[in-house]
Design a protein around this motif. Structure first.
Motif, PDB file in Angstrom:
ATOM      1  N   LEU A 142       0.830  -1.207   0.000  1.00 20.75           N
ATOM      2  CA  LEU A 142       0.000   0.000   0.000  1.00 20.75           C
ATOM      3  C   LEU A 142       0.868   1.262   0.000  1.00 20.75           C
ATOM      4  CD1 LEU A 142      -2.751   1.455   0.283  1.00 20.75           C
ATOM      5  CD2 LEU A 142      -2.538   1.155   2.775  1.00 20.75           C
ATOM      6  N   LEU A 143       1.960   1.242   0.789  1.00 19.52           N
ATOM      7  CA  LEU A 143       2.849   2.411   0.858  1.00 19.52           C
ATOM      8  C   LEU A 143       3.541   2.650  -0.484  1.00 19.52           C
ATOM      9  CD1 LEU A 143       4.550   2.030   4.373  1.00 19.52           C
ATOM     10  CD2 LEU A 143       2.597   3.438   3.737  1.00 19.52           C
ATOM     11  N   ARG A 144       3.951   1.560  -1.149  1.00 17.51           N
ATOM     12  CA  ARG A 144       4.610   1.712  -2.456  1.00 17.51           C
ATOM     13  C   ARG A 144       3.658   2.319  -3.478  1.00 17.51           C
ATOM     14  NH1 ARG A 144       7.061  -3.211  -0.932  1.00 17.51           N
ATOM     15  NH2 ARG A 144       5.466  -4.414  -2.044  1.00 17.51           N
ATOM     16  N   GLU A 145       2.389   1.927  -3.396  1.00 14.32           N
ATOM     17  CA  GLU A 145       1.395   2.492  -4.316  1.00 14.32           C
ATOM     18  C   GLU A 145       1.255   4.000  -4.131  1.00 14.32           C
ATOM     19  OE1 GLU A 145      -2.237   0.441  -3.691  1.00 14.32           O
ATOM     20  OE2 GLU A 145      -1.495  -1.506  -4.418  1.00 14.32           O
ATOM     21  N   LYS A 146       1.503   4.461  -2.907  1.00 15.70           N
ATOM     22  CA  LYS A 146       1.370   5.885  -2.609  1.00 15.70           C
ATOM     23  C   LYS A 146       2.722   6.592  -2.533  1.00 15.70           C
ATOM     24  CE  LYS A 146      -3.137   5.472  -0.451  1.00 15.70           C
ATOM     25  NZ  LYS A 146      -4.067   6.056   0.523  1.00 15.70           N
ATOM     26  N   PHE A 182       2.589   9.257  12.573  1.00 13.12           N
ATOM     27  CA  PHE A 182       1.867  10.497  12.258  1.00 13.12           C
ATOM     28  C   PHE A 182       1.902  10.780  10.759  1.00 13.12           C
ATOM     29  CE2 PHE A 182       1.589  15.136  11.767  1.00 13.12           C
ATOM     30  CZ  PHE A 182       0.430  15.406  12.477  1.00 13.12           C
ATOM     31  N   ASP A 183       3.049  10.586  10.125  1.00 13.32           N
ATOM     32  CA  ASP A 183       3.176  10.854   8.687  1.00 13.32           C
ATOM     33  C   ASP A 183       2.316   9.901   7.858  1.00 13.32           C
ATOM     34  OD1 ASP A 183       4.917  12.894   9.240  1.00 13.32           O
ATOM     35  OD2 ASP A 183       6.739  11.732   8.818  1.00 13.32           O
ATOM     36  N   LEU A 184       2.143   8.666   8.352  1.00 13.44           N
ATOM     37  CA  LEU A 184       1.387   7.653   7.595  1.00 13.44           C
ATOM     38  C   LEU A 184      -0.013   7.430   8.173  1.00 13.44           C
ATOM     39  CD1 LEU A 184       4.253   4.984   7.215  1.00 13.44           C
ATOM     40  CD2 LEU A 184       3.520   6.675   5.515  1.00 13.44           C
ATOM     41  N   ARG A 185      -0.525   8.379   8.913  1.00 16.61           N
ATOM     42  CA  ARG A 185      -1.797   8.174   9.614  1.00 16.61           C
ATOM     43  C   ARG A 185      -2.941   7.869   8.657  1.00 16.61           C
ATOM     44  NH1 ARG A 185      -0.314  13.434   9.671  1.00 16.61           N
ATOM     45  NH2 ARG A 185      -1.814  15.092   9.116  1.00 16.61           N
ATOM     46  N   GLU A 186      -2.960   8.501   7.476  1.00 15.15           N
ATOM     47  CA  GLU A 186      -4.052   8.241   6.532  1.00 15.15           C
ATOM     48  C   GLU A 186      -3.965   6.813   5.990  1.00 15.15           C
ATOM     49  OE1 GLU A 186      -3.912  11.217   3.550  1.00 15.15           O
ATOM     50  OE2 GLU A 186      -4.394  12.877   4.919  1.00 15.15           O
ATOM     51  N   GLU A 187      -2.756   6.378   5.617  1.00 13.06           N
ATOM     52  CA  GLU A 187      -2.557   5.021   5.102  1.00 13.06           C
ATOM     53  C   GLU A 187      -2.858   3.981   6.183  1.00 13.06           C
ATOM     54  OE1 GLU A 187      -0.412   7.804   2.550  1.00 13.06           O
ATOM     55  OE2 GLU A 187      -0.483   7.503   4.728  1.00 13.06           O
ATOM     56  N   ILE A 188      -2.448   4.271   7.429  1.00 19.06           N
ATOM     57  CA  ILE A 188      -2.703   3.340   8.539  1.00 19.06           C
ATOM     58  C   ILE A 188      -4.212   3.222   8.787  1.00 19.06           C
ATOM     59  CG2 ILE A 188      -2.413   2.991  11.029  1.00 19.06           C
ATOM     60  CD1 ILE A 188       0.365   4.296  10.734  1.00 19.06           C
ATOM     61  N   GLN A 195      -6.645   3.729   6.656  1.00 18.74           N
ATOM     62  CA  GLN A 195      -7.245   2.989   5.544  1.00 18.74           C
ATOM     63  C   GLN A 195      -6.982   1.488   5.671  1.00 18.74           C
ATOM     64  OE1 GLN A 195      -5.904   4.297   1.642  1.00 18.74           O
ATOM     65  NE2 GLN A 195      -6.394   2.314   0.726  1.00 18.74           N
ATOM     66  N   PHE A 196      -5.744   1.129   5.982  1.00 14.01           N
ATOM     67  CA  PHE A 196      -5.367  -0.286   6.071  1.00 14.01           C
ATOM     68  C   PHE A 196      -6.107  -0.983   7.219  1.00 14.01           C
ATOM     69  CE2 PHE A 196      -2.598  -3.700   7.633  1.00 14.01           C
ATOM     70  CZ  PHE A 196      -2.413  -4.430   6.478  1.00 14.01           C
ATOM     71  N   MET A 197      -6.169  -0.327   8.381  1.00 14.24           N
ATOM     72  CA  MET A 197      -6.809  -0.952   9.537  1.00 14.24           C
ATOM     73  C   MET A 197      -8.313  -1.134   9.301  1.00 14.24           C
ATOM     74  SD  MET A 197      -4.374  -1.602  11.618  1.00 14.24           S
ATOM     75  CE  MET A 197      -5.133  -1.916  13.206  1.00 14.24           C
ATOM     76  N   GLU A 198      -8.937  -0.213   8.592  1.00 15.90           N
ATOM     77  CA  GLU A 198     -10.358  -0.370   8.281  1.00 15.90           C
ATOM     78  C   GLU A 198     -10.573  -1.523   7.307  1.00 15.90           C
ATOM     79  OE1 GLU A 198     -11.662   3.397   6.898  1.00 15.90           O
ATOM     80  OE2 GLU A 198     -11.826   4.285   8.909  1.00 15.90           O
ATOM     81  N   GLU A 199      -9.651  -1.680   6.348  1.00 16.86           N
ATOM     82  CA  GLU A 199      -9.755  -2.805   5.411  1.00 16.86           C
ATOM     83  C   GLU A 199      -9.612  -4.140   6.131  1.00 16.86           C
ATOM     84  OE1 GLU A 199      -6.769  -2.134   2.512  1.00 16.86           O
ATOM     85  OE2 GLU A 199      -7.853  -0.513   1.478  1.00 16.86           O
ATOM     86  N   LYS A 200      -8.834  -4.153   7.217  1.00 11.13           N
ATOM     87  CA  LYS A 200      -8.623  -5.381   7.987  1.00 11.13           C
ATOM     88  C   LYS A 200      -9.710  -5.607   9.046  1.00 11.13           C
ATOM     89  CE  LYS A 200      -4.854  -7.123   6.236  1.00 11.13           C
ATOM     90  NZ  LYS A 200      -4.798  -8.509   5.726  1.00 11.13           N
ATOM     91  N   GLY A 201     -10.660  -4.669   9.116  1.00 12.69           N
ATOM     92  CA  GLY A 201     -11.719  -4.816  10.107  1.00 12.69           C
ATOM     93  C   GLY A 201     -11.276  -4.477  11.516  1.00 12.69           C
ATOM     94  N   LYS A 202     -10.178  -3.742  11.643  1.00 11.27           N
ATOM     95  CA  LYS A 202      -9.663  -3.327  12.948  1.00 11.27           C
ATOM     96  C   LYS A 202      -9.516  -1.808  12.964  1.00 11.27           C
ATOM     97  CE  LYS A 202      -8.649  -7.493  14.670  1.00 11.27           C
ATOM     98  NZ  LYS A 202      -9.103  -8.020  15.981  1.00 11.27           N
ATOM     99  N   PRO A 203     -10.594  -1.061  12.811  1.00  5.84           N
ATOM    100  CA  PRO A 203     -10.481   0.396  12.717  1.00  5.84           C
ATOM    101  C   PRO A 203      -9.914   1.011  14.006  1.00  5.84           C
ATOM    102  CG  PRO A 203     -12.752  -0.234  13.056  1.00  5.84           C
ATOM    103  CD  PRO A 203     -12.007  -1.512  12.810  1.00  5.84           C
ATOM    104  N   VAL A 204      -9.096   2.028  13.815  1.00  4.65           N
ATOM    105  CA  VAL A 204      -8.543   2.768  14.961  1.00  4.65           C
ATOM    106  C   VAL A 204      -9.479   3.944  15.212  1.00  4.65           C
ATOM    107  CG1 VAL A 204      -6.541   3.998  15.871  1.00  4.65           C
ATOM    108  CG2 VAL A 204      -6.208   2.062  14.301  1.00  4.65           C
ATOM    109  N   LEU A 205     -10.340   3.802  16.193  1.00  7.27           N
ATOM    110  CA  LEU A 205     -11.370   4.816  16.447  1.00  7.27           C
ATOM    111  C   LEU A 205     -10.770   6.146  16.881  1.00  7.27           C
ATOM    112  CD1 LEU A 205     -13.971   2.572  18.329  1.00  7.27           C
ATOM    113  CD2 LEU A 205     -13.872   3.144  15.892  1.00  7.27           C
ATOM    114  N   GLU A 206      -9.565   6.086  17.472  1.00  2.00           N
ATOM    115  CA  GLU A 206      -8.937   7.314  17.965  1.00  2.00           C
ATOM    116  C   GLU A 206      -8.626   8.299  16.846  1.00  2.00           C
ATOM    117  OE1 GLU A 206      -8.536   4.342  21.139  1.00  2.00           O
ATOM    118  OE2 GLU A 206      -8.253   4.323  18.964  1.00  2.00           O
ATOM    119  N   PHE A 207      -8.492   7.801  15.610  1.00  2.00           N
ATOM    120  CA  PHE A 207      -8.232   8.722  14.488  1.00  2.00           C
ATOM    121  C   PHE A 207      -9.389   9.722  14.305  1.00  2.00           C
ATOM    122  CE2 PHE A 207      -5.176   5.510  12.598  1.00  2.00           C
ATOM    123  CZ  PHE A 207      -4.065   6.321  12.751  1.00  2.00           C
TER     124      PHE A 207
END
Length: 602
Positions: free
Chosen positions: A323-327, A352-358, A360-372
């Motif tokens: 995912l990071l390579r794609e971006k 912090f720099d990758l917060r958007e990618e993180i 997105q990835f965690m939501e795709e895995k069904g483990k959303p980080v609600l603190e975002f």
């Protein structure tokens, strides 16, 4: 009365005369008369002895040569003798060169933390290169012995030579300090690293590794103290000249009743008559402990859990990197390691720099980080990123070798002033020096800066509490760093007059502006004894155990699962070569004591 009598001829100062070369076919070599015909030596430089040797052995054959013919014959015999000598000299030079090369290569193997067996690999590479580049020199390369045992012996010889040089330097110290730290190797053996930093009567600083002492049983304060005293006694320190001790601050080190620091101070003060002795809890460790006063566990817990979810599972790690390579992100997400000083700041910055990618990835895995989605938590994260980055910059300033303790003081004092500034600015709602926090606040509602101001206040209080020793030494630091601006009446009586003389010396004032502190105080010798004694005390102080930590890193590279049977003795020799700074092994002297040992050529 001596039984050995001095020979009379030894006092006669007999000198070889040039005419004897033509008359008796002799020449002088290393103070002895040598026959050009049979190469025999004549014990005493007397014409009678040379004439008797010539008449009895060579006169019948060489009396026929007269005039120019005899001179040509003498020159011919001289040339033959020199050629014969050059053969042996050349052979010895080749042998010495092979031995010296083996020492140099063994030293490089130790410094590079390579196994002893690498010497044979290097030998094979050299032989193949010699066959192509200079085949006529192949035998010279073949003479270089680089077997495993030879490399181990060479490293041992180099280490012993460094040790003997250190012992000589220690004798000249007018003041010295010690830094110690303890760690565990791959075989669960506790290793005590000991460094010494001393100053001689010319104010030249020597900072060297003393020993890595294995502690195969308990590691109580008494055990560590016994090992430390044994190592320092082995190099011959004068205990009355000890100035300070730096430790990692572990309970066994700094215990008030029976800690290593207490025992060490008692031993030193019993030797020096009760004079001041200073102890430092490693400034780098102290700075790292100050970070914990922020108490932002609500941020670190989420960050560490998220990072571990991504990194600890191979599939997740691969997919996240994809995912990071794609971006177009080059660097991934590092693990957090509590014992690494800069790890917390590095992980928070990347998170912090990758917060958007993180997210997105965690939501795709069904483990959303609600603190975002929490504005307050994102502000806390941004604040932590900024603060840890400032602390990491301070940490980097405190790292390094050959630093004077006043440099640590300057860095800590500077950071405390910055904290005071940030405290005032945050109280007024200004986050000018917190770019991540400022960026987050610009996209969300205005943050409550008071809670961040309270965090900075707590951090400042922690710095004030942990670095009290600098307050005790501040007056000495001011004299050392600014001798031309201090008020003499505020100083001890012993140096008041010297300070006045110095402040009125325009020549010294010019040298102070042009030279470094250590060089400047060398110029004061011997006219300012009390001032230079103060300089010697501060110049030899350790402020951190950074060198010990560095040695432990080298130890972990050398003693691995694949080299777990590396003996304590060999490990100590390797670290001796890897950690040396101001002393270099005298390889030429070692070569003279060795003969060439030719290893097999495959």
């Amino acid at each position: 009365m001596s039984l050995s009598k001095k020979r009379k001829v030894d006092a006669e100062c007999r000198v070889f005369q040039e005419k004897w070369s033509s008359s008796y076919l002799f020449t002088e070599l290393n103070g002895k008369a040598v026959c050009l015909v049979c190469s025999q030596h004549v014990a005493v430089l007397k014409e009678y002895n040379l004439r008797r040797h010539y008449v009895s052995l060579h006169a019948d054959k060489y009396d026929n040569f007269q005039g120019q013919q005899r001179r040509e014959k003498v020159n011919e015999l001289l040339a033959g003798l020199k050629k014969q000598q050059s053969v042996f000299t050349h052979s010895r030079d080749i042998s010495d060169a092979a031995v010296k090369a083996s020492y140099l290569i063994a030293n490089e193997i130790a410094v590079a933390s390579k196994p002893f067996s690498e010497g044979e690999f290097v030998k094979t590479c050299m032989m193949k290169a010699a066959e192509i580049v200079c085949p006529e020199k192949r035998q010279a390369f073949a003479n270089i012995s680089l077997t495993r045992n030879t490399v181990a012996d060479r490293i041992s010889d180099l280490s012993v030579d460094l040790d003997s040089q250190l012992k000589q330097k220690v004798k000249s110290f007018i003041g010295f300090s010690v830094a110690i730290d303890e760690s565990t190797d791959i075989t669960d053996v506790a290793q005590l690293a000991i460094f010494i930093r001393g100053v001689d009567d010319t104010l030249t600083i020597t900072e060297e590794f003393v020993e890595l002492v294995p502690m195969t049983d308990t590691t109580t304060a008494a055990d560590i103290f016994t090992a430390l005293v044994g190592a320092l006694d082995r190099v011959g320190v004068d205990w009355s000249r000890a100035v300070s001790l730096a430790t990692d601050g572990a309970p066994s080190m700094i215990g008030k009743k029976a800690g290593v620091v207490t025992k060490f101070r008692e031993k030193v003060q019993s030797a020096n008559g009760g004079r001041d002795f200073w102890t430092f809890h490693c400034i780098l460790h102290q700075e790292a402990l100050c970070c914990k006063s922020l108490k932002m566990d609500n941020v670190m817990k989420v960050v560490i859990q998220t990072v571990n979810f991504i990194r600890s599972r191979s599939l997740n790690h691969r997919q996240f990197d994809s995912l990071l390579r794609e971006k177009d992100h080059i660097h991934g997400l590092p693990y957090h390691t509590e014992v690494r000083w800069l790890s917390r700041g590095a992980v928070l910055r990347r998170f912090f720099d990758l917060r958007e990618e993180i997210e997105q990835f965690m939501e795709e895995k069904g483990k959303p980080v609600l603190e975002f989605h929490s504005a307050e938590w994102m502000q806390d994260l941004a604040f932590m990123v900024d603060v840890t980055e400032h602390l990491n910059n301070l940490n980097k300033q405190l790292q390094g070798r050959n630093k004077v303790v006043t440099q640590y003081y300057d860095s800590i004092r500077s950071f405390k002033l910055k904290l005071s500034l940030w405290e005032t600015q945050l109280a007024g709602g200004d986050a000018a020096h917190f770019p991540c926090l400022k960026n987050v606040c610009a996209t969300q509602h205005v943050a409550d800066m008071k809670r961040f101001k309270d965090k900075i206040t707590a951090l400042l209080r922690e710095f004030e509490q942990r670095f009290q020793i600098f307050g005790e030494l501040e007056k000495d630091f001011n004299v050392f760093c600014s001798p031309f601006t201090v008020n003499p009446s505020d100083l001890p009586v012993s140096i008041q007059l010297e300070i006045i003389d110095l402040q009125c010396d325009s020549d010294m004032k010019g040298k102070f502006a042009a030279a470094g502190l250590d060089t400047f105080y060398q110029n004061l010798l011997p006219g300012y004894p009390n001032l230079t004694a103060l300089a010697a005390k501060l110049l030899c102080m350790f402020g951190t155990t950074y060198l010990c930590e560095q040695v432990f890193s080298v130890m972990s590279i050398n003693k691995t699962k694949l080299r777990s049977r590396l003996t304590h003795k060999h490990l100590n020799h390797i670290l001796k070569l890897a950690a040396t700074q101001d002393v270099t092994p005298d390889i030429d002297a070692l070569v003279k004591a060795k003969r060439c040992q030719v290893s097999g050529v495959k």
